[in-house]
Design an enzyme around this catalytic site. Sequence first.
Site, PDB file in Angstrom:
ATOM      1  N   GLU A  45       0.833  -1.211   0.000  1.00 14.65           N
ATOM      2  CA  GLU A  45       0.000   0.000   0.000  1.00 14.65           C
ATOM      3  C   GLU A  45       0.861   1.251   0.000  1.00 14.65           C
ATOM      4  O   GLU A  45       0.500   2.259  -0.609  1.00 14.65           O
ATOM      5  CB  GLU A  45      -0.919  -0.005   1.231  1.00 14.65           C
ATOM      6  CG  GLU A  45      -2.064  -1.005   1.146  1.00 14.65           C
ATOM      7  CD  GLU A  45      -1.619  -2.450   1.365  1.00 14.65           C
ATOM      8  OE1 GLU A  45      -0.491  -2.635   1.888  1.00 14.65           O
ATOM      9  OE2 GLU A  45      -2.378  -3.359   1.037  1.00 14.65           O
ATOM     10  N   HIS A  54     -11.825  -6.208   7.838  1.00 15.26           N
ATOM     11  CA  HIS A  54     -12.532  -5.969   6.583  1.00 15.26           C
ATOM     12  C   HIS A  54     -13.759  -5.106   6.816  1.00 15.26           C
ATOM     13  O   HIS A  54     -14.727  -5.178   6.061  1.00 15.26           O
ATOM     14  CB  HIS A  54     -12.946  -7.309   5.930  1.00 15.26           C
ATOM     15  CG  HIS A  54     -11.789  -8.179   5.547  1.00 15.26           C
ATOM     16  ND1 HIS A  54     -11.163  -9.013   6.434  1.00 15.26           N
ATOM     17  CD2 HIS A  54     -11.128  -8.308   4.375  1.00 15.26           C
ATOM     18  CE1 HIS A  54     -10.166  -9.637   5.824  1.00 15.26           C
ATOM     19  NE2 HIS A  54     -10.125  -9.236   4.573  1.00 15.26           N
TER      20      HIS A  54
END
Lengths: 362, 416
Positions: A94, A164
């Site tokens: 990321e 999540h």
Amino acid sequence: MKSVVRRLAPRGIMRQTRNCMTPAEEKDVKDGGADGVVMNLFTAINSALDCAMEKDPKVCLFGEDVNFGGVFRCSVGLANKYGKDRVFNTPLSEQGIAGFAIGMAVMGHKPVAEIQFADYIFPAFDQIVNEAAKYRFRSGGQFNCGGLTIRSPCMAVGHGGLYHSQSVEAYFAHCAGLKIIVPSTPADAKGLLLSCIDDPDPCLFLEPKILYRTAEEKVNKGSFKLPIGKARKIQDGTDITVIGWGTPVSDNGALTKAVKRAEADGISVDFIDLRTIVPWDVEMVVESVQKTGRLVVSHEASLTGGFGAEIVATITQECFLSLEAPPTRVCGLDTPFPLVHENLWLPNEMKSYDAIKKAVNY
Amino acid sequence: MKGRREVLRTLAFGGRRFKAQTAAFCGIRESEFVCTPEFRRDCGGFPVLRQLNPDGTLESNVDMPFSAEEALKIYGCMVRSREYDMVMNDAQRQGRITFYCTNLGEEAASTASCAAMQPQDMIWPQYRELGMYLYRGLTAQQIVDCCSGNEDDHAQGRALPVHYILPDANVQVTKAVLGTHVAQAPGAGYAYRLNGEDRVSVAYFGDGAASEGDALSALNYAAVLKCQTLFICRNNGYSISTPVSDQYAGDGIAGRGLAFGMATIRVDGNDVVAVYNATRAARLHSVTEKEPVLLELMTYRVGDHTTSDDSSVYRPKGEIEGRCADGEMPIERFRSFLVSKGLWDAEKDKALAAEARGEIVTAMRAGEKKKKPHPQHMFTDMYDELPWHLREQRDNMLEHIEKNRSKYNVANYRDL
């Protein structure tokens, strides 16, 4: 101490957002009339990306698994249409995604960088907060990465657990230099994403993932933009102001259901979808609370340090003499996001309904 | 056996027995199966490119790669880097600026590499590349204005000293966060490839910053996405007090280039000619083959990390003297070469040093007299247009200052 309230025009409100449509105009633009097609959130995002890439060759899309269509199908078909150079996979990093995107944006491109889940945005935190947000400032305006848009799925999905399900807007709201947008409908998602891509400042676009498939409406299949920094009035009311963003204020969201329950009790709710977290639409909120005297803010992110605190602090200051009840927040608990206990952890329908009733009966 | 034929050979060599058959797995170079476990550690030593010897002579296969004029320009920037460093370091010790970071010993690494680039190449510096900045046009006055944070500082007093901004010279801003820029340069290098530009992006970084996750990720990104990017690592032996032996266990930074599948070279960073030639070749490779190159420039940090550091506390006694001896240092080495070519002499050298010193001293005197930037510049350049909450904070701050003028030395600020 000067305040935004005292600088408002005596009659009506001075609109600080440029190119502001009336609610009716906005509805028409989003709906598209004969050009409207039923879309869910992921097809609306896909449509936005398609429109943006067709119009401007400097727009590109990349991130993990973006090339085949994305784990949430937001980029289906785009690699075939625009080629591998513009729609591509990146290695799994990321910080790499964000840094690379900044480098492209500095060269005048408009990269749309996808972080696969907002829960995984933290390796990119340094790039976003120390680099993207400060790029223009630290260069004395010589350089900027305004063409950058980072988009990332966020919020609860029903079975996401710790990693999540997170809402991350508050971490970034603390950092000046970014714009943060959270849509709650397919049409808003499309119009706001198109605005982010063209916005001259770096934008963080957080997409409530549960809405990818569950939110559906008629959306203009052509290109249109919605204003960043402008909230959406879902419905007008007089007894209480209720504010949220993302999943809770979606058509079947917990806050929306709570408001319907309250309405059934005869409570008239002025219901606002904030849409933009930074810079948030303080004018609409102030005008509303001056009218109603009561405020409930709800967000999925944990209570402490959540963006609801910022809204409540500002409204307490700006609307103190109008308040009939303490402004309150209904939020996620101050613990990591659980799996099995998700519905009890979240600001669910009954918690929000209780808070509305309490404020009205204060 | 039917189907694929296998050939079994037993070697007397070390008792190993292996099948000469290609292993067919994804994502690895072609290799063979072996049947004895064998752990590998490295791929052998990495040679160091040296073309200008410490005695000032070129290797026999090497010609001077630049004109006399260019050679003197490079040398001039190196000497200025040293002279400006000495004066600005002293200025910090005298309390005239708050902080400074010298470049002593690394003048060739940054100047010669920059000289080999094209003006359109976008550079992302770390913070120890003054020679590069000077080559691209940074002036003594700009150095002083930045280090003083005065009203003429392009950054409006926002950042620490040495965080130079050089407008219109294709140099990105120096900033304190380490390694983040290394991950950004590939994005630009990718854009150049898409646009078919004769252009590279360049990221300078040190041996310490090379450990940052962003730097490692950057190498992978640039190689996979085929970016027109040069990664130039100044391996100067130290990251503040941390010697390279505490920084990595592998073969320097060059070994990482191989791991990421990138064309890589290791160079004597104190050798102007080698640095120049290597960078020029790397740039050509990057633009032609449309892929990144990693250059590890081996050099030595002669000065302290910054003025907040005292390296005598952790550096072994005699190490600096040892490293500076025998023509190893870049300025001395290049000067020997220039003198041997009849392009320079002791008198010119003395005059140049004096001229450089004069420039920075004059700039310092002028810079100290200037005012601080107006406080409103805490808010300019925040966004393309200032949002309501920042307009409000700015106005409140200015109102507060106005009400308390006597408490805030307002005379120090321009137009306050």
